[in-house]
Design a protein around this motif. Structure first.
Motif, short mmCIF file in Angstrom:
data_model
loop_
_atom_site.label_atom_id
_atom_site.label_comp_id
_atom_site.label_asym_id
_atom_site.label_seq_id
_atom_site.Cartn_x
_atom_site.Cartn_y
_atom_site.Cartn_z
N SER A 105 0.81 -1.22 0.00
CA SER A 105 0.00 0.00 0.00
C SER A 105 0.85 1.27 0.00
CB SER A 105 -0.92 0.01 1.22
OG SER A 105 -0.16 -0.18 2.40
N GLU A 106 2.18 1.11 0.04
CA GLU A 106 3.03 2.29 0.09
C GLU A 106 2.80 3.26 -1.07
OE1 GLU A 106 5.65 5.27 0.83
OE2 GLU A 106 4.70 3.84 2.18
N PRO A 107 2.63 2.79 -2.32
CA PRO A 107 2.38 3.75 -3.40
C PRO A 107 1.11 4.57 -3.17
CG PRO A 107 3.05 1.65 -4.30
CD PRO A 107 2.82 1.43 -2.84
N LEU A 108 0.07 3.94 -2.61
CA LEU A 108 -1.17 4.65 -2.35
C LEU A 108 -1.00 5.65 -1.21
CD1 LEU A 108 -4.11 4.83 -3.28
CD2 LEU A 108 -4.70 3.14 -1.54
N HIS A 109 -0.30 5.23 -0.14
CA HIS A 109 -0.02 6.16 0.96
C HIS A 109 0.81 7.34 0.46
CE1 HIS A 109 -1.71 4.16 4.43
NE2 HIS A 109 -1.18 3.03 4.05
N LYS A 110 1.82 7.03 -0.35
CA LYS A 110 2.69 8.10 -0.86
C LYS A 110 1.90 9.08 -1.71
CE LYS A 110 7.13 8.95 -3.07
NZ LYS A 110 8.36 8.33 -3.67
N LYS A 111 1.00 8.57 -2.55
CA LYS A 111 0.19 9.46 -3.38
C LYS A 111 -0.71 10.34 -2.51
CE LYS A 111 -2.68 9.50 -7.53
NZ LYS A 111 -3.27 8.68 -8.63
N ALA A 112 -1.31 9.75 -1.47
CA ALA A 112 -2.18 10.52 -0.57
C ALA A 112 -1.38 11.58 0.18
CB ALA A 112 -2.87 9.58 0.42
N PHE A 113 -0.18 11.22 0.64
CA PHE A 113 0.67 12.20 1.31
C PHE A 113 1.06 13.32 0.36
CE2 PHE A 113 1.76 9.29 4.92
CZ PHE A 113 1.54 10.22 5.94
N GLN A 114 1.42 12.96 -0.88
CA GLN A 114 1.82 13.98 -1.85
C GLN A 114 0.69 14.94 -2.15
OE1 GLN A 114 3.30 11.41 -4.98
NE2 GLN A 114 5.43 11.71 -4.35
N GLY A 122 -11.10 2.63 -6.54
CA GLY A 122 -10.66 1.42 -7.21
C GLY A 122 -9.18 1.35 -7.49
N HIS A 123 -8.36 2.06 -6.70
CA HIS A 123 -6.92 1.94 -6.86
C HIS A 123 -6.54 0.46 -6.81
CE1 HIS A 123 -2.65 3.03 -6.40
NE2 HIS A 123 -2.59 1.99 -5.58
N LYS A 124 -5.80 0.00 -7.80
CA LYS A 124 -5.50 -1.42 -7.91
C LYS A 124 -4.22 -1.78 -7.16
CE LYS A 124 -7.89 -2.17 -12.31
NZ LYS A 124 -7.76 -2.63 -13.71
N PHE A 125 -4.35 -2.64 -6.18
CA PHE A 125 -3.19 -3.25 -5.55
C PHE A 125 -3.60 -4.61 -5.03
CE2 PHE A 125 -5.12 -0.40 -2.39
CZ PHE A 125 -5.39 -1.28 -1.36
N LYS A 168 -11.13 -6.61 4.94
CA LYS A 168 -12.39 -6.95 4.28
C LYS A 168 -12.17 -7.27 2.81
CE LYS A 168 -17.05 -5.20 3.32
NZ LYS A 168 -17.98 -4.06 3.49
N LYS A 169 -11.34 -6.47 2.15
CA LYS A 169 -11.08 -6.66 0.72
C LYS A 169 -10.49 -8.03 0.44
CE LYS A 169 -8.37 -4.70 -3.12
NZ LYS A 169 -9.47 -4.56 -4.10
#
Length: 221
Positions: free
Chosen positions: A16-25, A83-86, A122-123
């Motif tokens: 999930s790091e790419p998603l966290h990084k995008k949210a932080f950015q 729907g971010h895919k990971f 859940k996912k």
């Protein structure tokens, strides 16, 4: 013989790091913060509120740490719901099933918020494999403080000598060792610029810590 395994989530169970990084950015852009890569890397494994406290202090921001946290979490949830895919990290689901089927007690100890933990579990239908889930966001101190792993050990119902931790981040490894636990560092290439030198062993594939491969490790009696 060991009886309990304590899993980190981000970078161990889910990439999930790419998603966290995008949210932080997105949050950095909103508040016009320029965060160098070396500073961002040092946050890996920490709870969002602790990161926001550091940002507030370092950059002398007008926004409170709680406001920064709220905005970052909102961006993360929006990205997740769009729907971010990971996927689960390769091999981890099989490892979780392997441990569960062999009678080990599994506990999650993650710096993520409980809402994020629940979304992930859940996912991927993971709840049935874990006895307990602990969020560092609900504790007084974040990793590298050992509190989360001390609580996780209690939740396994076993002694610290019967448990080990799987971590991927410097802050998590320090926390695990400070709690007196054996620590497996997973270096899967998902978390960048992390120091694994304080871990007891380092792996890059989960097959390395299947039960039959753990018999030669000294901490197993």
């Amino acid at each position: 013989m060991f009886k309990g395994v304590i899993f980190d989530m981000d970078g161990v169970i889910i990439n999930s790091e790419p998603l966290h990084k995008k949210a932080f950015q997105m949050m950095f852009k909103k508040f016009e913060i320029n965060v160098p890569d070396d500073i961002y890397s040092s946050f890996t494994g920490m709870a969002t509120l602790e990161i926001c406290k550091k940002l507030h202090k370092t950059f002398k921001l007008n926004q409170s740490p709680n406001e920064l946290m709220f905005v970052k979490r909102k961006y993360f949830e929006d990205l997740f719901n769009k729907g971010h895919k990971f996927e689960l990290i390769d091999g981890v689901f099989e490892l979780i099933k392997h441990y569960s089927e062999n009678g080990l007690t599994l506990v999650l100890a993650s710096s993520a918020s409980m809402s994020n933990i629940n979304m992930i579990f859940k996912k991927f239908n993971l709840d049935k494999y874990f006895k307990e889930k602990i969020s560092g966001a609900d504790l007084k101190a974040s990793k590298p403080n050992p509190e989360i792993f001390e609580k996780a050990t209690v939740q396994t119902g076993h002694s610290k000598n019967e448990c080990f931790v799987i971590e991927d981040a410097t802050n998590g490894i320090i926390a695990a060792k400070s709690a007196g636990l054996f620590c497996v560092a997973y270096d899967g290439g998902h978390s960048k610029n992390q120091d694994y030198s304080k871990a007891d062993i380092i792996i890059n594939k989960f097959e390395s810590i299947y039960l039959e491969n753990l018999k030669s490790i000294k901490f197993i009696s």
